[in-house]
Write a protein that holds these residues in place. Structure first.
Motif, PDB file in Angstrom:
ATOM      1  N   THR A   7       0.849  -1.205   0.000  1.00  0.00           N
ATOM      2  CA  THR A   7       0.000   0.000   0.000  1.00  0.00           C
ATOM      3  C   THR A   7       0.883   1.254   0.000  1.00  0.00           C
ATOM      4  OG1 THR A   7      -0.185  -0.113   2.419  1.00  0.00           O
ATOM      5  CG2 THR A   7      -1.969  -1.103   1.126  1.00  0.00           C
ATOM      6  N   ALA A   8       1.611   1.459   1.126  1.00  0.00           N
ATOM      7  CA  ALA A   8       2.483   2.632   1.216  1.00  0.00           C
ATOM      8  C   ALA A   8       3.643   2.543   0.224  1.00  0.00           C
ATOM      9  CB  ALA A   8       3.033   2.760   2.638  1.00  0.00           C
ATOM     10  N   THR A  20       3.441   0.606  -4.768  1.00  0.00           N
ATOM     11  CA  THR A  20       2.243   1.022  -5.506  1.00  0.00           C
ATOM     12  C   THR A  20       2.670   2.186  -6.393  1.00  0.00           C
ATOM     13  OG1 THR A  20       1.659   2.384  -3.587  1.00  0.00           O
ATOM     14  CG2 THR A  20       0.504   0.284  -3.834  1.00  0.00           C
ATOM     15  N   GLU A  21       1.978   2.377  -7.499  1.00  0.00           N
ATOM     16  CA  GLU A  21       2.422   3.382  -8.470  1.00  0.00           C
ATOM     17  C   GLU A  21       1.408   4.505  -8.562  1.00  0.00           C
ATOM     18  OE1 GLU A  21       2.367  -0.090  -9.567  1.00  0.00           O
ATOM     19  OE2 GLU A  21       4.232   0.000  -8.445  1.00  0.00           O
ATOM     20  N   LEU A  22       1.852   5.675  -8.131  1.00  0.00           N
ATOM     21  CA  LEU A  22       1.020   6.863  -8.173  1.00  0.00           C
ATOM     22  C   LEU A  22       0.849   7.325  -9.622  1.00  0.00           C
ATOM     23  CD1 LEU A  22      -0.370   8.729  -6.119  1.00  0.00           C
ATOM     24  CD2 LEU A  22       1.745  10.087  -6.066  1.00  0.00           C
ATOM     25  N   ALA A  48      -3.585   5.625  -7.321  1.00  0.00           N
ATOM     26  CA  ALA A  48      -2.389   4.782  -7.391  1.00  0.00           C
ATOM     27  C   ALA A  48      -2.773   3.353  -7.735  1.00  0.00           C
ATOM     28  CB  ALA A  48      -1.638   4.813  -6.065  1.00  0.00           C
ATOM     29  N   GLU A  49      -1.897   2.694  -8.501  1.00  0.00           N
ATOM     30  CA  GLU A  49      -2.118   1.297  -8.848  1.00  0.00           C
ATOM     31  C   GLU A  49      -1.550   0.397  -7.755  1.00  0.00           C
ATOM     32  OE1 GLU A  49      -2.275   1.693 -13.712  1.00  0.00           O
ATOM     33  OE2 GLU A  49      -0.585   0.641 -12.791  1.00  0.00           O
ATOM     34  N   MET A  50      -2.360  -0.583  -7.374  1.00  0.00           N
ATOM     35  CA  MET A  50      -1.983  -1.521  -6.313  1.00  0.00           C
ATOM     36  C   MET A  50      -1.977  -2.938  -6.896  1.00  0.00           C
ATOM     37  SD  MET A  50      -4.197  -2.165  -2.829  1.00  0.00           S
ATOM     38  CE  MET A  50      -3.826  -0.660  -1.959  1.00  0.00           C
ATOM     39  N   PHE A  51      -1.119  -3.808  -6.365  1.00  0.00           N
ATOM     40  CA  PHE A  51      -0.966  -5.187  -6.865  1.00  0.00           C
ATOM     41  C   PHE A  51      -0.567  -5.192  -8.346  1.00  0.00           C
ATOM     42  CE2 PHE A  51      -4.424  -5.602  -3.560  1.00  0.00           C
ATOM     43  CZ  PHE A  51      -3.565  -5.982  -2.552  1.00  0.00           C
ATOM     44  N   TYR A 108      -1.602   8.901   2.288  1.00  0.00           N
ATOM     45  CA  TYR A 108      -1.522   7.805   1.315  1.00  0.00           C
ATOM     46  C   TYR A 108      -2.072   6.469   1.806  1.00  0.00           C
ATOM     47  CZ  TYR A 108       0.560   5.524  -2.807  1.00  0.00           C
ATOM     48  OH  TYR A 108       0.754   4.852  -3.980  1.00  0.00           O
ATOM     49  N   TRP A 109      -1.806   6.103   3.065  1.00  0.00           N
ATOM     50  CA  TRP A 109      -2.164   4.752   3.527  1.00  0.00           C
ATOM     51  C   TRP A 109      -3.685   4.562   3.530  1.00  0.00           C
ATOM     52  CZ3 TRP A 109       1.258   1.840   7.467  1.00  0.00           C
ATOM     53  CH2 TRP A 109       2.610   2.120   7.229  1.00  0.00           C
ATOM     54  N   GLY A 152      -8.219   5.776  -2.784  1.00  0.00           N
ATOM     55  CA  GLY A 152      -7.239   6.290  -3.730  1.00  0.00           C
ATOM     56  C   GLY A 152      -6.528   5.246  -4.574  1.00  0.00           C
ATOM     57  N   ILE A 172      -6.318   1.761  -7.240  1.00  0.00           N
ATOM     58  CA  ILE A 172      -6.899   0.917  -8.276  1.00  0.00           C
ATOM     59  C   ILE A 172      -6.254  -0.461  -8.118  1.00  0.00           C
ATOM     60  CG2 ILE A 172      -7.130   0.576 -10.766  1.00  0.00           C
ATOM     61  CD1 ILE A 172      -6.440   3.755 -10.835  1.00  0.00           C
ATOM     62  N   GLN A 226      -5.409  -6.662  -9.445  1.00  0.00           N
ATOM     63  CA  GLN A 226      -5.568  -8.121  -9.430  1.00  0.00           C
ATOM     64  C   GLN A 226      -6.979  -8.557  -9.047  1.00  0.00           C
ATOM     65  OE1 GLN A 226      -3.163 -10.412 -10.204  1.00  0.00           O
ATOM     66  NE2 GLN A 226      -1.616  -8.865 -10.631  1.00  0.00           N
TER      67      GLN A 226
END
Lengths: 414, 180
Positions: free
Chosen positions: A269-270, A273-275, A281-284, B111-112, B174, B176, B179
């Motif tokens: 998460t912190a 991830t790509e802002l 931001a993109e996660m996973f 952010y978190w 915030g 996306i 997966q």
């Protein structure tokens, strides 16, 4: 092919790859005379005796470079593979890149266990010795840190080696137990969608792995290039997730929690991830993009003669195998296909080569890879535009090397 | 279980009995792997682990006030993070509203997405080089104080295993998830 066609210089001096095999037969490298009598002192007396664990030649001067500082100190930093000094596709274990979040733990395998728990029919614990008895598989894969090549996302190009710029990637032969064997033994619940992997280092690195990947080609790796994992690579055991950002191949693997949701740990998460430019931001974002770089000639080298050089480098993709690599010697105007090693494997480093005649003029060498899914490596400008200007993860832009009139090779942005 | 003259055909399932070496086994040597598993996992029905998820599952019983947390933070965290949590390089607080700018500041507050992640991370990985030295309530305290430094909880609040998952983080929406 006759000598004239070899000498036919196409744009920028790149030679068609058919010339690759023929060039040496024409004696382009010149010839030299070997004296009949031994003239070197190592020919006249016995050398060192055999040793317990081999060392490279001191003349090879192989070493990793520390890749920048870290607010927490050296043990939370990284070191990069000296790509410019290596050839082939296997990174020696002593030179595999490292990235630790709280140093390298000194784990006694007799006191280390792997526990599978959570949404399973039977919670199970395995010793290192247990795992050594399981059926294993052996595969060559690349491993790349999500932050590899971050220095090329900076505003001004740094005059560094290929390894210092791009060496948070390495290639190895990994041997281990397919993860699904262990998950099957525990019996995963039908609603379970994620496996949370936790390391036994002081940082307790923890990442969520989608079940779809976990049941596919993920392994609990025990050997690297034929020997037990090095402590820096997770001894006695690590997760290995082919093609994904290195951080999810959790080292010093200690527990696997099966559950319906991701854990949303700090490192998914912190971090990692790509802002995007809009603040989302993109996660996973696990798969590493298609990428390549020329390892020779490369940054900090100097061409000290005109004539034929082999342009060579590495290509890889998290989405499949490498289908092709093209090389440009004129800053991306014209591209010539390079020769690929014949057994380009999925999610493994692939070596490419192309002969090039340097005529002593200023040139810009670049490589551009395409994978079997049809993904094409983007230019630096296109790669940077995907994310926020401050982003540095998952950068896979084309690497450009400028060769000056004097033969000095430097990292440049095109 | 296996002897030098007893092999299992590599296509066999684990439920099959062991078969003596046969001509077909010779014709198909075990060169490309097999799937015969020894099933050595030991039952550990009581294993809990220490993984805390974003939805609060896995949180241990415990609680602390922001004021208790201030004492923990100042003693154990502030040297690296600053008394206000804004020391450059290890910044924990501030930055809300900067994510879409050219110089985004990613902190717990800006952010978190999940508050329980803060508990999980402090408990497993902080303080650096003294990892896992805080008690459960000290971790709740440090968690509470970092949330307070970000203006997410009030100075009078208590944070516990039953309240942490309900705390709304400013950047909760915030992300996306690629997966899902």
């Amino acid at each position: 092919m006759d000598k004239d066609s070899i000498n036919q210089v196409i744009e920028g001096g790149l030679l068609p790859r058919r010339a690759l095999l023929k060039a040496s037969a024409l004696g382009l490298a010149g010839s030299f005379v070997v004296p009949v009598r031994a003239s070197q002192d190592w020919m006249t007396h016995a050398g060192e005796p055999q040793g317990e664990y081999g060392q490279p030649s001191p003349f090879a001067r192989l070493k990793r470079e520390q890749t920048g500082g870290h607010p927490l100190g050296q043990a939370a930093g990284s070191s990069s593979t000296p790509l410019q000094d290596l050839n082939g596709t296997i990174t020696p274990n002593s030179l595999h890149f490292e990235r630790h979040h709280s140093g390298i733990p000194a784990i006694d395998p007799a006191r280390h266990t792997l526990t599978i728990f959570g949404d399973v029919r039977r919670q199970l614990q395995f010793s290192y010795e247990d795992l050594l008895a399981y059926p294993m598989e052996t595969h060559q894969y690349f491993l790349e840190c999500s932050g590899n090549s971050f220095r090329n996302t900076l505003n001004a190009p740094l005059d560094l080696t290929a390894g210092s710029l791009n060496g948070l990637v390495s290639g190895a032969e990994w041997t281990g137990v397919p993860l699904h064997y262990l998950l099957d033994e525990a019996g995963i619940d039908s609603a379970a969608r994620w496996v949370i992997a936790e390391g036994a280092d002081a940082a307790g690195m923890t990442r969520s792995l989608p079940m779809k990947l976990a049941l596919d080609n993920v392994m609990v790796a025990l050997y690297q290039n034929g020997e037990p994992l090095r402590p820096a690579q997770g001894y006695p055991m690590r997760l290995f997730v082919p093609g994904s950002e290195g951080n999810i191949s959790v080292k010093w693997l200690h527990s696997l929690k099966v559950q319906g949701m991701p854990a949303y740990t700090r490192d998914e998460t912190a971090k990692y991830t790509e802002l995007l430019t809009d603040g989302k931001a993109e996660m996973f974002s696990l798969a590493m993009g298609v990428k390549s770089l020329i390892t020779s000639p490369s940054g900090k080298m100097t061409l000290n003669r005109k004539g034929i050089y082999e342009v060579t480098g590495l290509a890889w993709s998290g989405a499949g195998a490498i289908r092709g690599v093209e090389i440009s010697a004129d800053g991306g105007v014209n591209w010539e296909p390079a020769a690929l090693q014949s057994d380009a494997r999925p999610m493994a480093l692939t070596r490419f080569r192309l002969p090039w005649r340097w005529v002593g003029q200023s040139s810009i060498l670049q490589s551009r890879a395409t994978d079997t899914q049809g993904n094409i490596q983007p230019t630096r400008t296109v790669a940077l535009a995907r994310y926020s200007a401050a982003g540095f993860y998952h950068y896979n832009g084309i690497q450009s090397w400028h060769i000056s009139n004097a033969g000095v090779v430097k990292n440049v942005y095109v | 279980m296996f002897t030098y003259k007893t092999f299992v055909p590599r296509c066999a399932t684990t439920g099959m009995v062991l078969l003596a070496l046969s001509a077909s086994a010779i014709a198909q040597p075990l060169l490309d792997g097999h799937n015969i598993k020894p099933e050595l996992g030991r039952l550990v029905p009581d294993y809990q682990g220490t993984i805390v998820s974003g939805n609060g599952s896995g949180l241990p019983l415990g609680q602390a006030s922001v004021e208790q947390g201030e004492r923990v933070f100042n003693a154990r965290c502030a040297a690296c993070h600053g008394l206000d949590g804004k020391l450059a390089g290890n910044q924990l607080a501030g930055g809300i509203g900067t994510l879409a700018t050219a110089q985004p500041v990613k902190t717990v507050g800006s952010y978190w997405p999940y508050a329980p992640t803060l508990y999980d991370y402090i408990a497993r990985a902080m303080p650096y080089n003294e990892e896992k030295s805080l008690s459960v309530d000290e971790v709740y305290g440090a968690t509470a104080y970092v949330l307070y430094l970000n203006g997410i909880v009030k100075r009078s609040e208590v944070v516990s295993d039953s309240t942490l998952a309900d705390i709304q983080m400013p950047n909760r929406d915030g992300f996306i998830e690629l997966q899902q």
